[in-house]
Design a protein around this motif. Structure first.
Motif, PDB file in Angstrom:
ATOM      1  N   ASP A  32       0.827  -1.217   0.000  1.00 50.36           N
ATOM      2  CA  ASP A  32       0.000   0.000   0.000  1.00 50.36           C
ATOM      3  C   ASP A  32       0.859   1.263   0.000  1.00 50.36           C
ATOM      4  N   ILE A  33       1.876   1.284   0.851  1.00 52.90           N
ATOM      5  CA  ILE A  33       2.729   2.475   0.949  1.00 52.90           C
ATOM      6  C   ILE A  33       3.549   2.636  -0.327  1.00 52.90           C
ATOM      7  N   ALA A  34       4.087   1.528  -0.831  1.00 56.40           N
ATOM      8  CA  ALA A  34       4.876   1.596  -2.067  1.00 56.40           C
ATOM      9  C   ALA A  34       4.026   2.120  -3.224  1.00 56.40           C
ATOM     10  N   ALA A  35       2.804   1.609  -3.347  1.00 56.31           N
ATOM     11  CA  ALA A  35       1.913   2.060  -4.420  1.00 56.31           C
ATOM     12  C   ALA A  35       1.610   3.551  -4.276  1.00 56.31           C
ATOM     13  N   ALA A  36       1.360   4.000  -3.057  1.00 58.58           N
ATOM     14  CA  ALA A  36       1.068   5.415  -2.824  1.00 58.58           C
ATOM     15  C   ALA A  36       2.265   6.300  -3.179  1.00 58.58           C
ATOM     16  N   GLY A  38       4.524   5.417  -5.468  1.00 62.40           N
ATOM     17  CA  GLY A  38       4.888   5.206  -6.856  1.00 62.40           C
ATOM     18  C   GLY A  38       6.174   4.416  -7.048  1.00 62.40           C
ATOM     19  N   ILE A  39       6.492   3.564  -6.069  1.00 63.36           N
ATOM     20  CA  ILE A  39       7.675   2.710  -6.191  1.00 63.36           C
ATOM     21  C   ILE A  39       7.236   1.261  -6.002  1.00 63.36           C
ATOM     22  N   SER A  40       8.132   0.339  -6.276  1.00 62.87           N
ATOM     23  CA  SER A  40       7.783  -1.068  -6.100  1.00 62.87           C
ATOM     24  C   SER A  40       7.884  -1.457  -4.626  1.00 62.87           C
ATOM     25  N   ALA A  41       7.117  -2.463  -4.259  1.00 56.96           N
ATOM     26  CA  ALA A  41       7.171  -2.976  -2.889  1.00 56.96           C
ATOM     27  C   ALA A  41       8.574  -3.494  -2.583  1.00 56.96           C
ATOM     28  N   GLU A  42       9.231  -4.085  -3.560  1.00 52.27           N
ATOM     29  CA  GLU A  42      10.590  -4.604  -3.349  1.00 52.27           C
ATOM     30  C   GLU A  42      11.571  -3.473  -3.064  1.00 52.27           C
ATOM     31  N   THR A  43      11.419  -2.344  -3.744  1.00 52.69           N
ATOM     32  CA  THR A  43      12.284  -1.193  -3.467  1.00 52.69           C
ATOM     33  C   THR A  43      12.077  -0.706  -2.045  1.00 52.69           C
ATOM     34  N   SER A  61      11.286  11.552  -0.880  1.00 51.40           N
ATOM     35  CA  SER A  61      10.217  12.551  -0.872  1.00 51.40           C
ATOM     36  C   SER A  61       8.852  11.904  -1.097  1.00 51.40           C
ATOM     37  N   ALA A  62       8.779  10.983  -2.049  1.00 52.67           N
ATOM     38  CA  ALA A  62       7.515  10.293  -2.323  1.00 52.67           C
ATOM     39  C   ALA A  62       7.090   9.446  -1.126  1.00 52.67           C
ATOM     40  N   LEU A  63       8.045   8.785  -0.490  1.00 57.36           N
ATOM     41  CA  LEU A  63       7.718   7.987   0.709  1.00 57.36           C
ATOM     42  C   LEU A  63       7.262   8.885   1.855  1.00 57.36           C
TER      43      LEU A  63
END
Length: 91
Positions: A32-36, A38-43, A61-63
């Motif tokens: 959920d956080i990764a999608a919000a 705009g990065i992959s869950a693995e990243t 910044s996105a996180l």
């Protein structure tokens, strides 16, 4: 291009960032956080575990936006601890 090796300080800062992000996620899923952000869950998983100790500014910044953290809050949280001698003198 040759990548400069990370210093122990870089690695420690990455570990502090990972802990901060895990704590801020507070039970929300990595996906959920990764999608919000705009990065992959693995990243995100690699950042949280310190395997990516120096993520790009725009990733952080996105996180921060996805987790409701201010960038200055992150900077303070991942800064190296101040040696006690500097605290005692007020430096």
């Amino acid at each position: 291009m040759v990548r400069v090796p990370l210093t122990p300080s870089d690695r420690e800062r990455g570990e502090r960032l990972g802990r901060l992000l895990r704590d801020a996620r507070a039970g929300r899923s990595i996906g959920d956080i990764a999608a919000a952000a705009g990065i992959s869950a693995e990243t995100l998983r690699k950042i949280e575990t310190g395997r990516i100790p120096t993520p790009a500014f725009f990733t952080v910044s996105a996180l921060a936006g996805a987790l409701g953290l201010a960038l200055d809050e992150i900077v303070v949280a991942i800064a190296p601890p101040v040696p006690e001698q500097h605290v005692a003198r007020g430096a």
